[in-house]
Write a protein that holds these residues in place. Sequence first.
Motif, short mmCIF file in Angstrom:
data_model
loop_
_atom_site.label_atom_id
_atom_site.label_comp_id
_atom_site.label_asym_id
_atom_site.label_seq_id
_atom_site.Cartn_x
_atom_site.Cartn_y
_atom_site.Cartn_z
N ILE A 135 4.10 -8.70 1.89
CA ILE A 135 3.41 -9.79 2.58
C ILE A 135 4.45 -10.55 3.38
O ILE A 135 5.48 -10.97 2.84
CB ILE A 135 2.71 -10.75 1.59
CG1 ILE A 135 1.58 -10.02 0.85
CG2 ILE A 135 2.15 -11.97 2.33
CD1 ILE A 135 0.93 -10.86 -0.23
N THR B 95 -4.38 -8.45 7.57
CA THR B 95 -3.91 -7.10 7.24
C THR B 95 -3.48 -6.42 8.52
O THR B 95 -4.25 -6.31 9.47
CB THR B 95 -5.02 -6.27 6.57
OG1 THR B 95 -5.45 -6.93 5.37
CG2 THR B 95 -4.50 -4.89 6.21
N ASN C 237 -2.74 -4.04 11.40
CA ASN C 237 -3.36 -2.85 11.97
C ASN C 237 -2.35 -2.07 12.81
O ASN C 237 -2.28 -0.84 12.74
CB ASN C 237 -4.55 -3.26 12.83
CG ASN C 237 -5.23 -2.07 13.48
OD1 ASN C 237 -5.60 -1.11 12.81
ND2 ASN C 237 -5.40 -2.13 14.80
N VAL D 139 0.49 -12.13 6.57
CA VAL D 139 -0.04 -10.80 6.89
C VAL D 139 0.42 -9.79 5.85
O VAL D 139 1.61 -9.70 5.53
CB VAL D 139 0.42 -10.34 8.30
CG1 VAL D 139 -0.09 -8.94 8.60
CG2 VAL D 139 -0.05 -11.32 9.37
N LEU D 140 -0.53 -9.03 5.32
CA LEU D 140 -0.23 -7.94 4.40
C LEU D 140 0.11 -6.69 5.21
O LEU D 140 -0.66 -6.29 6.09
CB LEU D 140 -1.43 -7.67 3.50
CG LEU D 140 -1.36 -6.43 2.59
CD1 LEU D 140 -0.28 -6.61 1.54
CD2 LEU D 140 -2.73 -6.17 1.93
N ILE D 141 1.26 -6.09 4.90
CA ILE D 141 1.65 -4.84 5.57
C ILE D 141 1.66 -3.74 4.52
O ILE D 141 2.57 -3.66 3.68
CB ILE D 141 3.04 -4.97 6.25
CG1 ILE D 141 3.03 -6.13 7.25
CG2 ILE D 141 3.41 -3.67 6.95
CD1 ILE D 141 4.33 -6.32 8.00
N ARG D 142 0.65 -2.91 4.55
CA ARG D 142 0.51 -1.86 3.54
C ARG D 142 1.56 -0.76 3.74
O ARG D 142 1.83 -0.34 4.85
CB ARG D 142 -0.90 -1.26 3.62
CG ARG D 142 -2.02 -2.26 3.33
CD ARG D 142 -3.37 -1.58 3.23
NE ARG D 142 -4.45 -2.54 3.06
CZ ARG D 142 -4.77 -3.11 1.90
NH1 ARG D 142 -4.07 -2.81 0.82
NH2 ARG D 142 -5.77 -3.97 1.83
N ASN E 4 3.64 -2.41 -0.97
CA ASN E 4 3.28 -3.30 0.14
C ASN E 4 4.20 -4.51 0.25
O ASN E 4 4.95 -4.82 -0.67
CB ASN E 4 1.84 -3.80 -0.04
CG ASN E 4 0.86 -2.68 -0.32
OD1 ASN E 4 0.94 -1.62 0.30
ND2 ASN E 4 -0.04 -2.89 -1.25
N ARG F 146 -8.09 -10.48 10.17
CA ARG F 146 -8.06 -11.59 9.22
C ARG F 146 -9.44 -12.19 9.07
O ARG F 146 -10.11 -12.48 10.06
CB ARG F 146 -7.08 -12.67 9.68
CG ARG F 146 -6.94 -13.82 8.69
CD ARG F 146 -5.99 -14.87 9.20
NE ARG F 146 -5.85 -15.97 8.26
CZ ARG F 146 -5.17 -17.07 8.50
NH1 ARG F 146 -4.56 -17.23 9.67
NH2 ARG F 146 -5.09 -18.03 7.61
N TYR G 171 -3.43 -7.73 13.77
CA TYR G 171 -3.93 -7.73 12.40
C TYR G 171 -5.36 -8.27 12.33
O TYR G 171 -5.80 -9.05 13.18
CB TYR G 171 -3.01 -8.55 11.49
CG TYR G 171 -2.84 -10.00 11.88
CD1 TYR G 171 -3.68 -11.00 11.38
CD2 TYR G 171 -1.82 -10.39 12.77
CE1 TYR G 171 -3.51 -12.33 11.73
CE2 TYR G 171 -1.65 -11.71 13.13
CZ TYR G 171 -2.50 -12.68 12.60
OH TYR G 171 -2.33 -13.99 12.97
#
Length: 247
Positions: free
Chosen positions: A21, A68, A70, A34-37, A19, A62, A60
């Motif tokens: 961030i 996170t 989307n 924002v976390l990008i998986r 991942n 939150r 995203y």
Amino acid sequence: MLYRVEGIVIRSMDYGESNKIVTLLTKTNGKAGVLIRGAKKVKSRHSSLAQPFTYGEYQYFRGTGLGTLNHGEIIESHHDLRMHLDLSAYASYAAELTDRTLQEEEPSVFYFEQLKACLTAFSEGKDPQIVMHVYEMRVLDLSGYAPELEECVSCGNRVGPFKLSAHAGGVLCGRCGGRDPSAAAISESAHKLLRLFRRLDMRRLGAITVKPETKTELKRHMRALMDAQLGLHLKSRNFLDQLDKFV
């Protein structure tokens, strides 16, 4: 809560095995983490959205912490800024400077537009040093530290010659120059350009041709203003200065 914003990646870091961030400078919501998986995976459809300087539309979720991702769509990848060492260095400095001077969730429409125009100017082949100085001036202005360049900061005299006092935040006339022993003499051409930079919107930046000796002087004055007024120690600027020594 679901957010849908235009954003520019100003910082990207690895998180876990796959991942990333990112810190986005958004057009409407200030800075957003924002976390990008899966962004580190080669075949990830979101990997390009986590690249530095990418301008895109990000959707995203939150709650109270990180968002996170989307969904996202790239508007301008700025791939060229990552492929050329000098442009990457300048863009990294602009991004880090933005990140360090803008507070979380601070209103950012104008800031966003200025950084967007700055990165575009780099991509269009405009002189990166001059582009960066104009952006530095915008950052000083937006931070509340824009220098006074039209009249003496001590007495209000508008007749030169002047010296530039970084600590006083502007120019000193011949009568007041002794008030700051560190004030530096400034040439008429450099003074004229700094006054232009002071009022110039990045979105209206045209091609500006500057003599090498004047560019050297401009860099010295802008470094002094940035250090005295903001006092930031940026890794990207140190790298840029090291790179300049070898060019």
